[in-house]
Enzyme design. Structure first.
Site, PDB file in Angstrom:
ATOM      1  N   GLU A 130      22.814  38.136  56.139  1.00  0.00           N
ATOM      2  CA  GLU A 130      23.003  36.420  55.963  1.00  0.00           C
ATOM      3  C   GLU A 130      21.756  35.841  56.543  1.00  0.00           C
ATOM      4  OE1 GLU A 130      26.866  35.500  57.548  1.00  0.00           O
ATOM      5  OE2 GLU A 130      27.752  36.755  56.113  1.00  0.00           O
TER       6      GLU A 130
ATOM      7  N   GLY B 293      24.874  45.275  65.532  1.00  0.00           N
ATOM      8  CA  GLY B 293      26.302  45.102  65.913  1.00  0.00           C
ATOM      9  C   GLY B 293      26.674  44.316  67.143  1.00  0.00           C
TER      10      GLY B 293
ATOM     11  N   CYS C 127      32.621  32.389  66.792  1.00  0.00           N
ATOM     12  CA  CYS C 127      32.853  31.925  65.344  1.00  0.00           C
ATOM     13  C   CYS C 127      32.385  30.232  65.194  1.00  0.00           C
ATOM     14  CB  CYS C 127      34.316  32.157  64.823  1.00  0.00           C
ATOM     15  SG  CYS C 127      34.578  31.710  63.110  1.00  0.00           S
TER      16      CYS C 127
ATOM     17  N   GLY D 148      18.812  46.134  61.252  1.00  0.00           N
ATOM     18  CA  GLY D 148      20.168  46.215  60.994  1.00  0.00           C
ATOM     19  C   GLY D 148      20.508  45.518  59.696  1.00  0.00           C
TER      20      GLY D 148
ATOM     21  N   LYS E 161      35.500  29.398  79.057  1.00  0.00           N
ATOM     22  CA  LYS E 161      34.277  29.024  80.175  1.00  0.00           C
ATOM     23  C   LYS E 161      33.198  28.088  79.358  1.00  0.00           C
ATOM     24  CE  LYS E 161      31.850  33.384  79.339  1.00  0.00           C
ATOM     25  NZ  LYS E 161      31.338  34.678  79.770  1.00  0.00           N
TER      26      LYS E 161
ATOM     27  N   HIS F 252      40.405  29.060  31.897  1.00  0.00           N
ATOM     28  CA  HIS F 252      39.171  29.277  31.002  1.00  0.00           C
ATOM     29  C   HIS F 252      38.365  27.971  31.210  1.00  0.00           C
ATOM     30  CE1 HIS F 252      36.311  30.896  28.445  1.00  0.00           C
ATOM     31  NE2 HIS F 252      36.466  29.864  27.759  1.00  0.00           N
TER      32      HIS F 252
ATOM     33  N   ASP G 153      38.184  40.570  68.698  1.00  0.00           N
ATOM     34  CA  ASP G 153      36.760  41.312  68.900  1.00  0.00           C
ATOM     35  C   ASP G 153      37.055  42.342  70.021  1.00  0.00           C
ATOM     36  OD1 ASP G 153      35.792  40.150  66.563  1.00  0.00           O
ATOM     37  OD2 ASP G 153      33.974  39.440  67.599  1.00  0.00           O
TER      38      ASP G 153
ATOM     39  N   ALA H 186      36.541  37.119  62.121  1.00  0.00           N
ATOM     40  CA  ALA H 186      37.381  35.847  62.781  1.00  0.00           C
ATOM     41  C   ALA H 186      38.909  35.788  61.971  1.00  0.00           C
ATOM     42  CB  ALA H 186      36.819  34.549  62.261  1.00  0.00           C
TER      43      ALA H 186
END
Ligand code: FAD
Ligand code: NAI
Length: 466
Positions: A189, A272, A44, A182, A36, A445, A313, A321
Protein backbone atom coordinates in the site's frame (compact mmCIF):
# COMPACT_ATOMS: atom_id res chain seq x y z
CA UNK A 1 -8.31 5.87 44.39
CA UNK A 2 -11.12 7.58 42.49
CA UNK A 3 -14.57 7.22 44.11
CA UNK A 4 -16.02 6.23 40.75
CA UNK A 5 -16.17 2.47 40.21
CA UNK A 6 -16.82 1.29 36.66
CA UNK A 7 -18.43 -1.89 35.38
CA UNK A 8 -15.78 -1.95 32.65
CA UNK A 9 -12.50 -0.18 32.01
CA UNK A 10 -11.12 -0.61 28.50
CA UNK A 11 -7.40 0.09 28.02
CA UNK A 12 -6.78 1.39 24.50
CA UNK A 13 -9.11 3.32 22.19
CA UNK A 14 -8.34 1.63 18.85
CA UNK A 15 -11.14 0.03 16.81
CA UNK A 16 -11.21 -2.87 19.26
CA UNK A 17 -11.37 -0.75 22.40
CA UNK A 18 -13.64 2.11 21.34
CA UNK A 19 -16.21 -0.17 19.69
CA UNK A 20 -16.22 -2.47 22.74
CA UNK A 21 -16.77 0.55 25.01
CA UNK A 22 -19.72 1.82 22.98
CA UNK A 23 -21.32 -1.64 22.90
CA UNK A 24 -20.76 -2.01 26.66
CA UNK A 25 -22.44 1.36 27.26
CA UNK A 26 -25.37 0.31 25.04
CA UNK A 27 -25.73 -2.77 27.25
CA UNK A 28 -25.96 -0.58 30.35
CA UNK A 29 -22.40 -0.94 31.68
CA UNK A 30 -20.76 2.08 33.28
CA UNK A 31 -17.72 2.23 31.02
CA UNK A 32 -14.42 4.11 30.83
CA UNK A 33 -11.66 4.03 28.21
CA UNK A 34 -8.01 4.77 29.04
CA UNK A 35 -5.97 6.16 26.14
CA UNK A 36 -2.46 7.48 26.41
CA UNK A 37 -2.50 9.44 23.16
CA UNK A 38 -4.26 12.81 22.93
CA UNK A 39 -6.59 11.55 20.19
CA UNK A 40 -8.89 8.52 20.21
CA UNK A 41 -9.06 5.80 17.55
CA UNK A 42 -5.74 4.00 18.06
CA UNK A 43 -3.43 2.85 15.29
CA UNK A 44 -6.24 2.48 12.77
CA UNK A 45 -7.62 6.01 12.83
CA UNK A 46 -4.41 7.89 13.63
CA UNK A 47 -1.55 6.13 11.84
CA UNK A 48 -3.05 3.10 10.08
CA UNK A 49 -6.16 2.29 8.05
CA UNK A 50 -7.50 5.82 7.67
CA UNK A 51 -4.45 7.95 6.79
CA UNK A 52 -3.13 5.20 4.51
CA UNK A 53 -6.44 5.03 2.65
CA UNK A 54 -6.61 8.83 2.41
CA UNK A 55 -3.19 8.83 0.75
CA UNK A 56 -4.07 5.85 -1.43
CA UNK A 57 -7.19 7.66 -2.66
CA UNK A 58 -5.31 10.93 -3.29
CA UNK A 59 -2.40 9.25 -5.04
CA UNK A 60 -4.84 7.18 -7.13
CA UNK A 61 -6.42 10.44 -8.34
CA UNK A 62 -2.96 11.79 -9.15
CA UNK A 63 -1.94 8.66 -11.07
CA UNK A 64 -5.27 8.56 -12.91
CA UNK A 65 -5.05 12.21 -13.83
CA UNK A 66 -1.53 11.62 -15.13
CA UNK A 67 -1.88 8.31 -16.91
CA UNK A 68 -5.55 7.34 -17.24
CA UNK A 69 -7.67 10.40 -17.86
CA UNK A 70 -6.48 11.15 -21.41
CA UNK A 71 -8.07 7.90 -22.64
CA UNK A 72 -11.43 9.31 -21.46
CA UNK A 73 -10.98 12.33 -23.71
CA UNK A 74 -9.98 14.66 -20.91
CA UNK A 75 -6.74 16.60 -21.27
CA UNK A 76 -5.16 17.84 -18.07
CA UNK A 77 -1.86 19.27 -16.94
CA UNK A 78 -1.14 17.61 -13.64
CA UNK A 79 1.09 18.82 -10.85
CA UNK A 80 1.63 17.33 -7.42
CA UNK A 81 0.88 19.49 -4.37
CA UNK A 82 2.19 17.18 -1.64
CA UNK A 83 1.62 19.55 1.32
CA UNK A 84 -2.09 19.82 0.40
CA UNK A 85 -2.34 16.04 -0.05
CA UNK A 86 -0.80 15.46 3.40
CA UNK A 87 -2.94 18.16 5.01
CA UNK A 88 -6.10 16.60 3.56
CA UNK A 89 -5.08 13.24 5.04
CA UNK A 90 -4.56 14.92 8.44
CA UNK A 91 -8.01 16.52 8.24
CA UNK A 92 -9.65 13.18 7.45
CA UNK A 93 -7.92 11.69 10.51
CA UNK A 94 -8.90 14.64 12.71
CA UNK A 95 -12.56 14.49 11.71
CA UNK A 96 -12.76 10.77 12.42
CA UNK A 97 -10.91 10.85 15.75
CA UNK A 98 -13.18 13.71 16.85
CA UNK A 99 -16.09 11.59 15.69
CA UNK A 100 -15.09 8.94 18.24
CA UNK A 101 -15.01 11.66 20.96
CA UNK A 102 -18.57 12.54 19.95
CA UNK A 103 -19.64 8.89 20.09
CA UNK A 104 -18.17 8.61 23.61
CA UNK A 105 -20.16 11.67 24.73
CA UNK A 106 -23.35 10.36 23.13
CA UNK A 107 -22.97 6.97 24.80
CA UNK A 108 -21.71 8.39 28.14
CA UNK A 109 -18.39 6.57 27.93
CA UNK A 110 -15.84 8.21 30.27
CA UNK A 111 -12.48 9.04 28.71
CA UNK A 112 -9.43 8.75 30.97
CA UNK A 113 -6.33 10.29 29.40
CA UNK A 114 -3.03 8.66 30.35
CA UNK A 115 -1.19 5.37 30.37
CA UNK A 116 -3.15 2.56 31.98
CA UNK A 117 -1.43 0.00 34.16
CA UNK A 118 -3.32 -2.83 35.78
CA UNK A 119 -2.14 -2.54 39.39
CA UNK A 120 -4.25 -5.55 40.43
CA UNK A 121 -7.34 -7.28 39.09
CA UNK A 122 -10.07 -4.65 39.31
CA UNK A 123 -7.67 -1.68 39.63
CA UNK A 124 -6.32 0.42 36.76
CA UNK A 125 -3.77 3.09 37.52
CA UNK A 126 -3.81 5.94 35.00
CA UNK A 127 -0.69 8.11 34.70
CA UNK A 128 -1.12 11.37 32.82
CA UNK A 129 1.48 13.19 30.72
CA UNK A 130 2.32 15.33 33.79
CA UNK A 131 3.14 12.20 35.81
CA UNK A 132 0.06 12.48 38.04
CA UNK A 133 -1.49 9.12 38.82
CA UNK A 134 -5.02 8.14 39.73
CA UNK A 135 -6.35 4.66 40.40
CA UNK A 136 -9.78 3.56 39.16
CA UNK A 137 -11.79 0.51 40.14
CA UNK A 138 -13.67 -1.69 37.68
CA UNK A 139 -15.55 -4.98 37.89
CA UNK A 140 -13.89 -5.99 34.63
CA UNK A 141 -10.90 -4.79 32.60
CA UNK A 142 -10.58 -5.19 28.83
CA UNK A 143 -7.09 -4.91 27.33
CA UNK A 144 -7.15 -3.48 23.79
CA UNK A 145 -3.61 -2.09 23.61
CA UNK A 146 -3.01 -3.15 20.01
CA UNK A 147 0.34 -3.44 18.27
CA UNK A 148 3.45 -1.53 17.18
CA UNK A 149 5.70 -1.91 14.10
CA UNK A 150 8.19 -4.78 14.32
CA UNK A 151 11.91 -4.05 14.00
CA UNK A 152 14.55 -5.82 11.95
CA UNK A 153 17.79 -6.68 13.73
CA UNK A 154 20.59 -4.36 12.64
CA UNK A 155 18.22 -1.66 11.38
CA UNK A 156 17.36 1.26 13.66
CA UNK A 157 14.58 3.66 12.67
CA UNK A 158 15.70 7.30 12.41
CA UNK A 159 12.10 8.31 11.55
CA UNK A 160 13.24 10.34 8.49
CA UNK A 161 15.10 8.05 6.12
CA UNK A 162 14.83 4.68 7.81
CA UNK A 163 11.15 4.55 8.61
CA UNK A 164 8.16 2.40 9.52
CA UNK A 165 4.60 2.96 8.35
CA UNK A 166 3.87 5.92 10.64
CA UNK A 167 6.62 8.07 9.13
CA UNK A 168 5.94 6.79 5.62
CA UNK A 169 2.49 8.41 5.95
CA UNK A 170 4.08 11.83 6.25
CA UNK A 171 7.28 12.02 4.17
CA UNK A 172 7.90 15.72 3.52
CA UNK A 173 9.00 15.14 -0.09
CA UNK A 174 8.68 12.37 -2.66
CA UNK A 175 11.89 10.30 -2.46
CA UNK A 176 13.61 9.57 -5.74
CA UNK A 177 14.29 6.00 -4.66
CA UNK A 178 12.66 3.90 -1.97
CA UNK A 179 13.45 0.39 -0.80
CA UNK A 180 10.59 -1.38 0.97
CA UNK A 181 11.30 -4.45 3.06
CA UNK A 182 8.26 -6.74 3.15
CA UNK A 183 5.69 -7.36 0.38
CA UNK A 184 2.75 -7.49 2.80
CA UNK A 185 -0.15 -5.07 3.15
CA UNK A 186 1.88 -2.08 4.36
CA UNK A 187 4.73 -2.59 1.88
CA UNK A 188 2.36 -2.79 -1.09
CA UNK A 189 0.00 0.00 0.00
CA UNK A 190 2.60 2.58 1.01
CA UNK A 191 4.98 1.43 -1.73
CA UNK A 192 2.12 2.14 -4.18
CA UNK A 193 1.45 5.58 -2.73
CA UNK A 194 5.05 6.77 -3.18
CA UNK A 195 5.51 5.00 -6.53
CA UNK A 196 2.40 6.77 -7.88
CA UNK A 197 3.79 10.08 -6.68
CA UNK A 198 7.03 9.47 -8.59
CA UNK A 199 9.39 7.38 -6.43
CA UNK A 200 11.27 4.45 -7.92
CA UNK A 201 10.23 1.69 -5.52
CA UNK A 202 11.88 -1.73 -5.03
CA UNK A 203 10.16 -4.22 -2.72
CA UNK A 204 12.34 -6.88 -1.06
CA UNK A 205 10.51 -9.92 0.27
CA UNK A 206 12.24 -12.90 1.84
CA UNK A 207 9.55 -15.34 0.78
CA UNK A 208 9.05 -16.35 -2.87
CA UNK A 209 5.98 -14.20 -3.58
CA UNK A 210 4.05 -11.07 -2.71
CA UNK A 211 1.35 -11.19 0.01
CA UNK A 212 2.53 -14.66 1.05
CA UNK A 213 -0.45 -15.37 3.33
CA UNK A 214 -3.00 -14.95 0.56
CA UNK A 215 -4.16 -17.07 -2.41
CA UNK A 216 -1.03 -17.64 -4.53
CA UNK A 217 -2.51 -17.08 -8.00
CA UNK A 218 -4.39 -13.97 -6.87
CA UNK A 219 -1.19 -12.61 -5.29
CA UNK A 220 0.64 -13.22 -8.58
CA UNK A 221 -2.06 -11.29 -10.50
CA UNK A 222 -1.68 -8.37 -8.13
CA UNK A 223 2.11 -8.50 -8.40
CA UNK A 224 1.94 -8.30 -12.20
CA UNK A 225 -0.47 -5.35 -12.07
CA UNK A 226 1.82 -3.50 -9.65
CA UNK A 227 4.87 -4.26 -11.77
CA UNK A 228 3.10 -2.56 -14.69
CA UNK A 229 2.86 0.52 -12.45
CA UNK A 230 6.62 0.47 -11.87
CA UNK A 231 7.06 -1.39 -8.57
CA UNK A 232 10.01 -3.80 -8.75
CA UNK A 233 9.79 -7.01 -6.71
CA UNK A 234 12.76 -9.02 -5.51
CA UNK A 235 12.02 -12.30 -3.77
CA UNK A 236 14.30 -14.29 -1.48
CA UNK A 237 15.65 -10.88 -0.48
CA UNK A 238 15.97 -8.97 2.76
CA UNK A 239 18.18 -6.46 4.52
CA UNK A 240 20.74 -7.19 7.20
CA UNK A 241 21.66 -3.65 8.12
CA UNK A 242 21.14 -0.03 7.17
CA UNK A 243 22.68 3.30 8.08
CA UNK A 244 22.04 6.89 7.09
CA UNK A 245 24.89 8.63 5.29
CA UNK A 246 24.06 12.25 4.57
CA UNK A 247 20.86 12.28 2.50
CA UNK A 248 21.09 8.61 1.57
CA UNK A 249 20.52 5.27 3.25
CA UNK A 250 23.12 2.59 2.72
CA UNK A 251 21.38 -0.80 2.97
CA UNK A 252 23.06 -4.18 3.30
CA UNK A 253 20.86 -6.34 1.10
CA UNK A 254 20.93 -10.12 1.36
CA UNK A 255 19.62 -11.77 -1.79
CA UNK A 256 19.82 -15.47 -2.57
CA UNK A 257 22.74 -15.87 -0.09
CA UNK A 258 24.75 -13.00 -1.63
CA UNK A 259 25.25 -9.78 0.29
CA UNK A 260 25.75 -6.34 -1.23
CA UNK A 261 25.37 -2.67 -0.42
CA UNK A 262 22.66 -0.59 -2.09
CA UNK A 263 21.56 2.98 -1.51
CA UNK A 264 18.19 4.69 -1.52
CA UNK A 265 16.62 7.92 -0.26
CA UNK A 266 14.13 6.20 2.06
CA UNK A 267 14.08 2.70 3.50
CA UNK A 268 10.61 1.56 4.60
CA UNK A 269 10.62 -1.45 6.92
CA UNK A 270 7.24 -3.23 6.73
CA UNK A 271 7.85 -6.70 8.15
CA UNK A 272 4.83 -7.01 10.42
CA UNK A 273 3.70 -5.71 13.80
CA UNK A 274 4.18 -6.94 17.33
CA UNK A 275 1.58 -7.06 20.11
CA UNK A 276 1.96 -4.10 22.47
CA UNK A 277 1.84 -4.57 26.24
CA UNK A 278 4.60 -2.20 27.39
CA UNK A 279 3.81 -0.52 30.70
CA UNK A 280 0.58 -2.46 31.15
CA UNK A 281 1.82 -4.52 34.09
CA UNK A 282 1.04 -7.76 32.23
CA UNK A 283 4.12 -9.62 33.44
CA UNK A 284 3.69 -8.57 37.10
CA UNK A 285 0.07 -9.79 36.92
CA UNK A 286 1.18 -13.12 35.46
CA UNK A 287 -0.97 -12.76 32.32
CA UNK A 288 -0.23 -15.77 30.09
CA UNK A 289 1.26 -14.86 26.70
CA UNK A 290 2.30 -17.02 23.74
CA UNK A 291 5.75 -17.25 22.10
CA UNK A 292 4.97 -14.13 20.03
CA UNK A 293 4.04 -12.09 23.12
CA UNK A 294 0.30 -12.16 22.36
CA UNK A 295 -2.02 -12.32 25.38
CA UNK A 296 -3.70 -15.71 25.59
CA UNK A 297 -7.50 -15.74 25.87
CA UNK A 298 -10.29 -18.32 25.90
CA UNK A 299 -13.42 -18.33 23.71
CA UNK A 300 -14.91 -15.54 25.88
CA UNK A 301 -11.72 -13.41 25.52
CA UNK A 302 -10.91 -14.04 29.20
CA UNK A 303 -7.20 -14.02 30.02
CA UNK A 304 -5.49 -16.28 32.55
CA UNK A 305 -6.30 -13.70 35.28
CA UNK A 306 -9.97 -13.57 36.39
CA UNK A 307 -11.77 -10.32 35.52
CA UNK A 308 -9.26 -9.36 32.80
CA UNK A 309 -10.10 -9.77 29.12
CA UNK A 310 -8.21 -8.99 25.89
CA UNK A 311 -9.08 -8.39 22.21
CA UNK A 312 -7.64 -7.10 18.93
CA UNK A 313 -4.04 -6.96 17.75
CA UNK A 314 -2.73 -7.82 21.22
CA UNK A 315 -4.21 -11.36 20.96
CA UNK A 316 -3.77 -14.02 18.26
CA UNK A 317 -5.33 -13.77 14.81
CA UNK A 318 -5.11 -11.42 11.85
CA UNK A 319 -4.13 -7.86 12.79
CA UNK A 320 -7.15 -6.18 11.24
CA UNK A 321 -9.38 -3.38 12.48
CA UNK A 322 -12.65 -5.20 11.74
CA UNK A 323 -11.38 -8.33 13.53
CA UNK A 324 -10.61 -6.17 16.59
CA UNK A 325 -14.07 -4.55 16.41
CA UNK A 326 -15.91 -7.86 16.19
CA UNK A 327 -13.91 -9.25 19.11
CA UNK A 328 -14.69 -6.12 21.15
CA UNK A 329 -18.40 -6.55 20.58
CA UNK A 330 -18.33 -10.31 21.22
CA UNK A 331 -16.28 -9.87 24.41
CA UNK A 332 -18.64 -7.37 26.06
CA UNK A 333 -21.75 -9.21 24.88
CA UNK A 334 -20.39 -12.34 26.56
CA UNK A 335 -19.71 -10.31 29.73
CA UNK A 336 -23.40 -9.35 29.58
CA UNK A 337 -24.44 -13.01 29.32
CA UNK A 338 -25.19 -12.82 25.61
CA UNK A 339 -23.93 -15.16 22.87
CA UNK A 340 -21.45 -12.84 21.13
CA UNK A 341 -19.20 -14.60 18.67
CA UNK A 342 -16.73 -13.90 15.86
CA UNK A 343 -16.95 -15.80 12.57
CA UNK A 344 -13.18 -16.16 12.16
CA UNK A 345 -13.56 -18.19 8.95
CA UNK A 346 -15.34 -15.28 7.27
CA UNK A 347 -13.05 -12.33 8.03
CA UNK A 348 -12.24 -10.43 4.82
CA UNK A 349 -8.68 -9.25 4.25
CA UNK A 350 -8.01 -6.44 1.77
CA UNK A 351 -4.89 -4.89 0.28
CA UNK A 352 -5.97 -1.44 -0.91
CA UNK A 353 -3.64 -1.09 -3.89
CA UNK A 354 -5.05 -0.49 -7.38
CA UNK A 355 -6.22 -3.00 -8.37
CA UNK A 356 -7.19 -4.10 -4.89
CA UNK A 357 -6.79 -7.63 -3.57
CA UNK A 358 -9.63 -8.81 -1.35
CA UNK A 359 -9.88 -12.23 0.15
CA UNK A 360 -12.14 -14.21 2.46
CA UNK A 361 -12.03 -17.81 3.63
CA UNK A 362 -9.85 -20.58 2.26
CA UNK A 363 -7.29 -20.10 -0.50
CA UNK A 364 -6.76 -22.80 -3.12
CA UNK A 365 -3.64 -23.90 -1.20
CA UNK A 366 -5.51 -23.97 2.15
CA UNK A 367 -8.20 -26.21 0.66
CA UNK A 368 -5.60 -28.57 -0.83
CA UNK A 369 -3.73 -28.73 2.50
CA UNK A 370 -6.99 -29.69 4.23
CA UNK A 371 -7.68 -32.35 1.59
CA UNK A 372 -10.94 -30.69 0.51
CA UNK A 373 -11.94 -31.32 -3.10
CA UNK A 374 -13.06 -27.99 -4.51
CA UNK A 375 -14.75 -26.56 -7.58
CA UNK A 376 -13.32 -23.21 -8.63
CA UNK A 377 -15.01 -20.54 -10.71
CA UNK A 378 -13.20 -17.49 -12.06
CA UNK A 379 -14.35 -14.51 -14.08
CA UNK A 380 -12.05 -11.77 -15.46
CA UNK A 381 -12.90 -8.07 -15.21
CA UNK A 382 -11.91 -7.83 -18.87
CA UNK A 383 -15.30 -9.42 -19.65
CA UNK A 384 -17.32 -7.25 -17.25
CA UNK A 385 -19.21 -4.41 -18.92
CA UNK A 386 -18.87 -1.91 -16.08
CA UNK A 387 -15.12 -2.56 -15.69
CA UNK A 388 -14.72 -1.98 -19.42
CA UNK A 389 -16.66 1.31 -19.17
CA UNK A 390 -14.35 2.35 -16.33
CA UNK A 391 -11.27 1.36 -18.35
CA UNK A 392 -10.30 -1.37 -15.85
CA UNK A 393 -8.81 -4.49 -17.41
CA UNK A 394 -6.78 -6.17 -14.66
CA UNK A 395 -7.90 -8.93 -12.33
CA UNK A 396 -10.60 -11.45 -11.74
CA UNK A 397 -13.07 -12.86 -9.22
CA UNK A 398 -12.27 -16.37 -8.01
CA UNK A 399 -14.73 -18.40 -5.95
CA UNK A 400 -13.76 -21.64 -4.25
CA UNK A 401 -16.63 -23.98 -3.41
CA UNK A 402 -16.79 -27.44 -1.87
CA UNK A 403 -17.08 -29.80 -4.86
CA UNK A 404 -19.48 -32.07 -2.99
CA UNK A 405 -21.83 -29.53 -1.38
CA UNK A 406 -21.26 -26.38 -3.50
CA UNK A 407 -20.86 -24.39 -0.26
CA UNK A 408 -18.62 -21.33 -0.72
CA UNK A 409 -15.36 -21.86 1.18
CA UNK A 410 -13.36 -18.89 -0.03
CA UNK A 411 -13.20 -16.03 -2.50
CA UNK A 412 -10.33 -13.94 -3.85
CA UNK A 413 -10.79 -10.83 -5.93
CA UNK A 414 -8.11 -8.83 -7.69
CA UNK A 415 -9.68 -5.83 -9.34
CA UNK A 416 -11.36 -2.44 -9.08
CA UNK A 417 -13.17 -1.96 -5.75
CA UNK A 418 -12.43 -5.54 -4.70
CA UNK A 419 -12.70 -4.22 -1.12
CA UNK A 420 -16.40 -3.48 -1.67
CA UNK A 421 -17.10 -6.58 -3.76
CA UNK A 422 -15.80 -8.99 -1.10
CA UNK A 423 -18.61 -7.98 1.30
CA UNK A 424 -21.19 -9.98 -0.68
CA UNK A 425 -19.02 -13.07 -0.50
CA UNK A 426 -18.22 -12.67 3.21
CA UNK A 427 -21.96 -12.39 3.93
CA UNK A 428 -22.68 -15.38 1.68
CA UNK A 429 -20.12 -17.43 3.62
CA UNK A 430 -21.54 -16.33 7.00
CA UNK A 431 -24.97 -17.48 5.83
CA UNK A 432 -23.61 -20.80 4.58
CA UNK A 433 -24.52 -19.98 0.98
CA UNK A 434 -23.67 -22.14 -2.01
CA UNK A 435 -22.16 -20.85 -5.25
CA UNK A 436 -25.57 -21.63 -6.78
CA UNK A 437 -27.22 -19.21 -4.29
CA UNK A 438 -25.00 -16.38 -5.52
CA UNK A 439 -25.34 -17.41 -9.16
CA UNK A 440 -29.15 -17.28 -8.91
CA UNK A 441 -29.27 -13.89 -7.14
CA UNK A 442 -30.16 -10.93 -9.33
CA UNK A 443 -27.26 -8.48 -9.68
CA UNK A 444 -27.84 -5.03 -11.17
CA UNK A 445 -26.47 -4.42 -14.66
CA UNK A 446 -23.99 -3.03 -15.49
CA UNK A 447 -22.05 -3.37 -12.22
CA UNK A 448 -18.80 -4.82 -10.94
CA UNK A 449 -20.70 -7.29 -8.70
CA UNK A 450 -21.88 -9.03 -11.88
CA UNK A 451 -18.32 -10.42 -12.03
CA UNK A 452 -19.04 -12.08 -8.66
CA UNK A 453 -22.26 -13.63 -10.03
CA UNK A 454 -20.42 -14.82 -13.16
CA UNK A 455 -17.63 -16.40 -11.07
CA UNK A 456 -20.34 -18.19 -9.06
CA UNK A 457 -21.89 -19.39 -12.34
CA UNK A 458 -18.40 -20.50 -13.44
CA UNK A 459 -18.18 -22.80 -10.38
CA UNK A 460 -20.94 -24.80 -12.13
CA UNK A 461 -19.20 -24.28 -15.52
CA UNK A 462 -22.01 -22.10 -16.86
CA UNK A 463 -20.69 -18.53 -16.92
CA UNK A 464 -22.53 -16.58 -19.60
CA UNK A 465 -20.18 -13.82 -20.66
CA UNK A 466 -16.95 -15.75 -21.23
P1 FAD B 1 -4.80 -0.27 18.13
O1 FAD B 1 -5.55 0.35 17.03
O2 FAD B 1 -3.35 -0.48 17.97
O3 FAD B 1 -5.07 0.66 19.40
C1 FAD B 1 -4.46 0.44 20.62
C2 FAD B 1 -4.54 1.73 21.42
O4 FAD B 1 -4.15 1.44 22.76
C3 FAD B 1 -3.59 2.82 20.93
O5 FAD B 1 -4.30 4.03 20.77
C4 FAD B 1 -2.57 2.96 22.05
O6 FAD B 1 -2.11 4.29 22.25
C5 FAD B 1 -3.38 2.52 23.26
N1 FAD B 1 -2.59 2.00 24.36
C6 FAD B 1 -1.66 1.01 24.32
N2 FAD B 1 -1.19 0.76 25.56
C7 FAD B 1 -1.84 1.61 26.40
C8 FAD B 1 -1.81 1.83 27.80
N3 FAD B 1 -1.05 1.08 28.60
N4 FAD B 1 -2.59 2.80 28.32
C9 FAD B 1 -3.40 3.55 27.51
N5 FAD B 1 -3.48 3.39 26.19
C10 FAD B 1 -2.73 2.42 25.63
N6 FAD B 1 -6.47 -2.87 9.34
C11 FAD B 1 -7.55 -3.02 8.56
O7 FAD B 1 -8.45 -3.77 8.90
N7 FAD B 1 -7.69 -2.31 7.39
C12 FAD B 1 -6.74 -1.47 6.96
O8 FAD B 1 -6.89 -0.84 5.91
C13 FAD B 1 -5.57 -1.31 7.74
N8 FAD B 1 -4.60 -0.48 7.35
C14 FAD B 1 -3.50 -0.31 8.15
C15 FAD B 1 -2.50 0.54 7.71
C16 FAD B 1 -1.37 0.73 8.48
C17 FAD B 1 -0.30 1.67 8.00
C18 FAD B 1 -1.26 0.07 9.73
C19 FAD B 1 -0.07 0.30 10.60
C20 FAD B 1 -2.25 -0.79 10.18
C21 FAD B 1 -3.38 -1.00 9.39
N9 FAD B 1 -4.38 -1.87 9.76
C22 FAD B 1 -5.48 -2.04 8.96
C23 FAD B 1 -4.32 -2.62 11.02
C24 FAD B 1 -5.19 -1.95 12.10
O9 FAD B 1 -4.75 -0.62 12.28
C25 FAD B 1 -5.10 -2.72 13.40
O10 FAD B 1 -5.43 -4.08 13.18
C26 FAD B 1 -6.07 -2.15 14.43
O11 FAD B 1 -5.81 -0.79 14.67
C27 FAD B 1 -5.99 -2.92 15.75
O12 FAD B 1 -6.90 -2.37 16.64
P2 FAD B 1 -6.71 -2.51 18.20
O13 FAD B 1 -7.91 -1.83 18.80
O14 FAD B 1 -6.43 -3.90 18.58
O15 FAD B 1 -5.39 -1.68 18.58
P1 NAI C 1 2.54 -8.31 6.91
O1 NAI C 1 2.67 -9.43 7.85
O2 NAI C 1 1.29 -8.10 6.16
O3 NAI C 1 3.71 -8.42 5.81
C1 NAI C 1 5.06 -8.46 6.15
C2 NAI C 1 5.83 -9.05 4.99
O4 NAI C 1 7.20 -8.91 5.28
C3 NAI C 1 5.55 -10.53 4.78
O5 NAI C 1 5.33 -10.77 3.42
C4 NAI C 1 6.84 -11.20 5.26
O6 NAI C 1 7.12 -12.40 4.57
C5 NAI C 1 7.86 -10.13 4.96
N1 NAI C 1 9.05 -10.17 5.80
C6 NAI C 1 9.12 -10.40 7.13
N2 NAI C 1 10.40 -10.32 7.55
C7 NAI C 1 11.15 -10.01 6.45
C8 NAI C 1 12.51 -9.78 6.23
N3 NAI C 1 13.38 -9.84 7.23
N4 NAI C 1 12.92 -9.48 4.99
C9 NAI C 1 12.06 -9.41 3.94
N5 NAI C 1 10.74 -9.62 4.10
C10 NAI C 1 10.29 -9.91 5.34
O7 NAI C 1 2.95 -7.01 7.76
P2 NAI C 1 2.86 -5.48 7.41
O8 NAI C 1 2.68 -5.27 5.95
O9 NAI C 1 4.00 -4.86 8.11
O10 NAI C 1 1.52 -5.08 8.14
C11 NAI C 1 1.39 -5.27 9.56
C12 NAI C 1 -0.01 -5.61 9.93
O11 NAI C 1 -0.88 -4.52 9.69
C13 NAI C 1 -0.51 -6.78 9.12
O12 NAI C 1 -0.82 -7.82 9.99
C14 NAI C 1 -1.73 -6.32 8.42
O13 NAI C 1 -2.81 -7.17 8.62
C15 NAI C 1 -2.04 -4.96 9.03
N6 NAI C 1 -2.35 -4.08 7.92
C16 NAI C 1 -3.50 -4.30 7.24
C17 NAI C 1 -3.80 -3.55 6.15
C18 NAI C 1 -5.04 -3.82 5.42
O14 NAI C 1 -5.90 -4.50 5.96
N7 NAI C 1 -5.21 -3.31 4.22
C19 NAI C 1 -2.93 -2.48 5.67
C20 NAI C 1 -1.71 -2.38 6.44
C21 NAI C 1 -1.48 -3.14 7.53
Amino acid sequence: MSDDAFDLIVIGSGPGGYVAAIRAAQLGMKTAVVEKYPTLGGTCLNVGCIPSKALLDSSEHFAFARHGIAAHGVRATVELDLPTMLARKDRVVQELTRGVEGLFRKNKVTRLTGTGRIAAPGVVQVTGADGATEAHRAARILIATGSKPARLPGIAYDDRRIVHSTHALALPAVPETMIVIGAGAIGLELGSVWARLGAKVAVLEFQDRAVPGMDRKSGALLQRALEKQGLAFRFGASARGARVEGDRVRVTVVEKDAEREETCDVLLVAVGRRPYTDGLGARELGLATDAKGRIEVDASFATSVPGIFAIGDVIAGPMLAHKAEEEGIAAVERMAGMAGHVAYACIPNVVYTWPELASVGLSEEDAAAKGIVVAIGTFPFLANGRAKAMGERDGQVKIIADAATDRVLGAHIVGPRASDLIAELATAMELGASAEDIARSVHAHPTLPEAVKEAALAVGKRAIHI
